[in-house]
Design an enzyme around this catalytic site. Structure first.
Site, PDB file in Angstrom:
ATOM      1  N   CYS A 110       0.820  -1.204   0.000  1.00  0.00           N
ATOM      2  CA  CYS A 110       0.000   0.000   0.000  1.00  0.00           C
ATOM      3  C   CYS A 110       0.861   1.264   0.000  1.00  0.00           C
ATOM      4  O   CYS A 110       1.634   1.503  -0.916  1.00  0.00           O
ATOM      5  CB  CYS A 110      -0.975  -0.067   1.172  1.00  0.00           C
ATOM      6  N   HIS A 111       0.749   2.098   1.027  1.00  0.00           N
ATOM      7  CA  HIS A 111       1.540   3.327   1.147  1.00  0.00           C
ATOM      8  C   HIS A 111       2.899   3.085   1.804  1.00  0.00           C
ATOM      9  O   HIS A 111       3.703   3.996   1.921  1.00  0.00           O
ATOM     10  CB  HIS A 111       0.770   4.374   1.968  1.00  0.00           C
TER      11      HIS A 111
END
Length: 181
Positions: A110-111
């Site tokens: 994800c991030h």
């Protein structure tokens, strides 16, 4: 497959996406490994379900109490706030970067790659992430691709990456495989 292996999960005191912490954690345990929760502060970390508070989890050690030599691999869960905070803490950035220097596997979702960008370890690597990070990753010299999971061996270590919670099944399997050797 991970019998006798210890895996660091590096998270901020607040903001980790709960499912991106708990599913890989469970996968490591089910493969016979020992996950350890590492943060920048002692106590408990607050997880989130997107923007809503989730559960809290007990920290095993702070980043300044451990060394990369204590671990066989690193998992960097996402959530927006989690890596955004970690990339501002030099000890956390150094810890993540040291896995690359040591040639140890890293799995990020994800991030989570924001921490790796700050550690300057994505240059020349093929990686995926949440789509909004693609420009950041390309500007840092990475080859960003939109795939469920990417296992990159184009560097000093194996780097496993995925985009989002929907990719967790493939991410967990690839992470366990990479850390297991």
């Amino acid at each position: 497959m991970l019998q006798g292996k210890t895996v660091a999960f590096l998270v901020a005191p607040e903001g980790v996406e709960q499912v991106e912490l708990t599913e890989p954690w469970t996968a490591v345990e089910q493969a016979g490994g020992a996950p350890r929760l590492i943060s920048t502060k002692p106590g408990r970390v607050q997880a989130f379900h997107h923007l809503d508070k989730g559960d809290t989890f007990e920290v095993d050690a702070t980043v300044d109490q451990v060394s990369v030599s204590d671990f066989d691999g690193l998992v960097l869960p996402g959530g927006v706030a989690n890596p955004d905070f970690l990339r501002t803490v030099p000890a956390a950035v150094r810890f993540a970067g040291d896995f690359f220097s040591a040639g140890k596997p890293v799995a990020v979702i994800c991030h989570g790659p924001w921490t790796l960008i700050e550690a300057d370890v994505v240059r020349g690597r093929t990686i995926t992430s949440w789509p909004s990070l693609q420009t950041d990753l390309r500007n840092a010299g990475a080859n960003w691709v939109d795939q469920e999971v990417v296992t990159c061996t184009e560097g000093p270590n194996t780097l496993v990456s995925s985009r989002k919670p929907d990719d967790l099944k493939a991410f967990c399997q690839a992470a366990v495989d990479a850390i297991g050797g």
